[in-house]
Design an enzyme around this catalytic site. Structure first.
Site, PDB file in Angstrom:
ATOM      1  N   TRP A  70      31.087 135.885 -62.538  1.00  0.00           N
ATOM      2  CA  TRP A  70      30.380 134.619 -62.303  1.00  0.00           C
ATOM      3  C   TRP A  70      31.353 133.564 -61.762  1.00  0.00           C
ATOM      4  O   TRP A  70      31.011 132.795 -60.867  1.00  0.00           O
ATOM      5  CB  TRP A  70      29.740 134.111 -63.611  1.00  0.00           C
ATOM      6  CG  TRP A  70      29.150 132.737 -63.433  1.00  0.00           C
ATOM      7  CD1 TRP A  70      27.935 132.447 -62.889  1.00  0.00           C
ATOM      8  CD2 TRP A  70      29.777 131.480 -63.720  1.00  0.00           C
ATOM      9  NE1 TRP A  70      27.756 131.084 -62.838  1.00  0.00           N
ATOM     10  CE2 TRP A  70      28.877 130.471 -63.337  1.00  0.00           C
ATOM     11  CE3 TRP A  70      31.003 131.112 -64.265  1.00  0.00           C
ATOM     12  CZ2 TRP A  70      29.158 129.117 -63.489  1.00  0.00           C
ATOM     13  CZ3 TRP A  70      31.288 129.766 -64.417  1.00  0.00           C
ATOM     14  CH2 TRP A  70      30.371 128.783 -64.033  1.00  0.00           C
ATOM     15  N   HIS A  71      32.568 133.553 -62.324  1.00  0.00           N
ATOM     16  CA  HIS A  71      33.522 132.525 -61.892  1.00  0.00           C
ATOM     17  C   HIS A  71      33.922 132.685 -60.436  1.00  0.00           C
ATOM     18  O   HIS A  71      34.217 131.707 -59.760  1.00  0.00           O
ATOM     19  CB  HIS A  71      34.763 132.543 -62.792  1.00  0.00           C
ATOM     20  CG  HIS A  71      34.582 131.761 -64.054  1.00  0.00           C
ATOM     21  ND1 HIS A  71      34.039 132.307 -65.183  1.00  0.00           N
ATOM     22  CD2 HIS A  71      34.852 130.475 -64.362  1.00  0.00           C
ATOM     23  CE1 HIS A  71      33.980 131.382 -66.131  1.00  0.00           C
ATOM     24  NE2 HIS A  71      34.466 130.263 -65.665  1.00  0.00           N
ATOM     25  N   GLY A  72      33.974 133.904 -59.962  1.00  0.00           N
ATOM     26  CA  GLY A  72      34.356 134.069 -58.561  1.00  0.00           C
ATOM     27  C   GLY A  72      34.113 135.480 -58.088  1.00  0.00           C
ATOM     28  O   GLY A  72      34.270 136.441 -58.845  1.00  0.00           O
TER      29      GLY A  72
END
Lengths: 499, 101
Positions: free
Chosen positions: A329-331
């Site tokens: 989700w973060h990257g």
């Protein structure tokens, strides 16, 4: 338009704030909600009108779907399940398209030797956050937990400008009751002053600390990206500087978001609770980006763990998978997935240790020295994990890992090079974080039993309603803007805008 | 006679059999035989509260009361009162019979 830009502070904020308080006792609750929707739309349109329309339509489609599910709940489980799955897919489609297409292309090119060129995609700001807000309402509608809310209230839940770009991820059950009584809600002077104080604390965290620390951290990570080996001391300094930068950046943003909402009489959930004071990594994740952890726990971890609990390792694998998803989700890159996996492993080790500690009836936590060591270990573990988070590639991350573990260079006299003073400053900042009560305690959102927190909070409450305080705040904001305006520091985007 | 979660300042919570069963589940999960069942307690304030304990708690409740909990049920757990309320909603009486003289 960013919270730390001149246009936001001097134009948008007064326009929204005074407009809201002027209308508050003069128009209906619905009209007041629409005022905030219009202002939020104006705020987002500064980034992109095209994407604003996309957010609006996704919220409308999601709302209609949820209402259909809520009303026809008794029709049949299979129809509702189909609607839920299609709804989640419709919500996730733009997120997958904008955020993960190039990651998929990159992997296809690498593994299968395809020659697809990366697409020129610009990620709509806040896409993860408004997608999550839509999904929360959709899932809870399916399970019969959500009730039908007026259309305007739902649109504001998704679009509300303080939380739109980078959270916090708010539950509709926290937001809707406050929106329903927006016009009758009493907002006293103290609430407004506390909101302004919180906003200002966030602004200081961002402009004074985070942006300054970026000047220390960036060159080191850029050097690693170009394959240049850094010394032991420089590498450690780089990751400590980035850890502090990220904390001041994101907690600063959250303070500003909470402060803005408070000025409008809305209390948003806390996203940070002094994470660097945590004793272990489990506690750290209960204090860092709290609303994201809550989302992943509720919608990924619990369903998985309840399904695979029969074998003890099923629960641990659920922890690992949840953290891998958090990383993704973060990257959309392997280094973020590794970052998530790293934390998944740390959490599993911590959970196992807790069980051993409890079974063996140890009492080491009673000793101050042990607790200090635990806090240090937690902080260092998080800082080291950020190598994956901040590095531009897995190769750069591995190079930095090699550098920080090059213990043989400790004996070298030029260990820290010219970093002595900077390291001292970073250590002082960390000490302040450990000692001082956090911004939410100071502004009375969180009640803390610790005497220092209580005292400072009551002092701030006492002086916040005086004119002197208002003048001080105006001067502080003025000098920060001047500081920024003179380009002593350049206006930097918040780190979490990219997620 | 009235049915209520009755608290007595001197004696603590007066509990029926089901309430005692719930207290036993908490005592086992948190390895604390003196666990006090105070409805207002927020779960995250319990010492060593974590996500695995949440799952153990849910599984312990399922076993003790022979019921099935969904993920959505577990998501509503914020305080001990939420758990009591959910059990009541599943027709498990948690309230003590208290005589009012």
């Amino acid at each position: 338009m960013q919270f730390n830009s001149e246009i936001f502070i001097f134009l948008f904020l007064p326009f929204t704030f005074f407009g809201f308080h002027f209308l508050k006792n003069r128009v209906s609750n619905t009209a007041l909600v629409w005022w905030l929707i219009i202002c939020s739309g104006l705020f987002y349109s500064w980034f992109s009108v095209k994407y604003l329309i996309m957010i609006y339509f996704s919220a409308v489609i999601n709302y209609l779907l949820c209402i259909y599910i809520i009303k026809k709940n008794k029709l049949g489980k299979s129809i509702n399940s189909l609607l839920l799955i299609s709804g989640i897919f419709i919500n996730l489609l733009p997120l997958i398209y904008f955020k993960y297409t190039n990651f998929i292309v990159f992997n296809l090119d690498t593994i299968a030797h395809f020659t697809i060129h990366p697409f020129n995609l610009i990620l709509p700001l806040g896409i993860s956050f408004f997608t999550f807000h839509n999904i929360i309402y959709l899932i809870d509608s399916y399970y019969g937990r959500a009730q039908q809310y007026p259309f305007a209230n739902y649109i504001l839940y998704v679009l509300f400008f303080p939380q739109l770009i980078a959270g916090p991820i708010v539950l509709y059950s926290e937001f809707m009751p406050q929106i329903e009584k927006l016009s009758s809600n009493t907002i006293n002077q103290n609430n407004i002053m506390m909101g302004i104080s919180l906003f200002l604390m966030g602004l200081i965290k961002k402009i004074i600390f985070s942006d300054y620390l970026a000047h220390w951290a960036d060159p080191l990570f850029q050097a690693a990206a170009q394959g240049q080996g850094l010394g032991f001391g420089a590498s450690w300094f780089g990751i400590i500087a980035f850890t502090l930068q990220l904390y001041f950046d994101f907690s600063g943003y959250t303070d500003m978001a909470l402060g803005l909402a408070m000025m409008l009489g809305i209390i948003l959930p806390a996203n940070f609770d002094s994470p660097f004071k945590a004793n272990n990594i489990i506690e750290f994740w209960q204090r860092w980006h709290i609303t994201l952890s809550r989302f992943f726990q509720s919608y990924i971890f619990i369903p998985l763990a309840m399904k695979y609990h029969k074998k003890q390792y099923g629960i641990y694998l659920s922890v690992l998978f949840t953290m891998l998803m958090s990383g993704l989700w973060h990257g959309a890159a392997w280094n973020f997935i590794l970052w998530g996996g790293f934390h998944g492993v740390l959490l599993c080790i911590n959970h196992l240790w807790r069980r051993i500690y409890s079974k063996a009836k140890l009492n080491w936590n009673d000793y101050l020295l042990w607790r200090i060591m635990c806090v240090l270990l937690t902080n260092v573990s998080f800082a080291v994990s950020l190598i994956f988070f901040r590095s531009s590639s897995v190769q750069a991350a591995l190079l930095l890992f090699k550098n920080i573990s090059h213990f043989s260079s400790i004996a070298s006299s030029h260990l820290l090079g010219h970093f002595h003073i900077k390291l001292l400053l970073a250590a002082s900042l960390l000490t302040l974080i450990w000692i001082l009560p956090n911004s939410q305690t100071l502004c009375g959102i969180k009640k803390e039993a610790a005497p220092l927190g209580k005292q400072l909070s009551s002092v701030l409450t006492r002086i916040s309603s005086t004119y002197v305080y208002a003048i001080l705040i105006a001067m502080a904001i003025g000098s920060i803007i001047l500081y920024q305006g003179l380009r002593l520091v350049s206006l930097k985007t918040f780190i979490y805008f990219q997620f | 006679m009235m049915r209520a979660i009755y608290k007595d300042d001197k004696k603590g919570v007066i509990m029926n059999g089901n309430m005692q069963k719930l207290m036993q589940v908490f005592a086992e999960v948190f390895d604390d035989q003196h666990f006090q069942l105070i409805p207002e307690t927020e779960l995250r304030q319990i010492k060593n509260w974590d996500s695995i304990n949440l799952i153990s708690l849910a599984l312990g409740i399922e076993k003790a009361f022979k019921i099935k909990l969904s993920s959505v049920d577990i998501n509503t757990f914020r305080t001990i009162a939420d758990i009591i309320q959910l059990l009541e909603a599943k027709s498990i009486s948690m309230m003590a019979e208290v005589s009012i003289s």
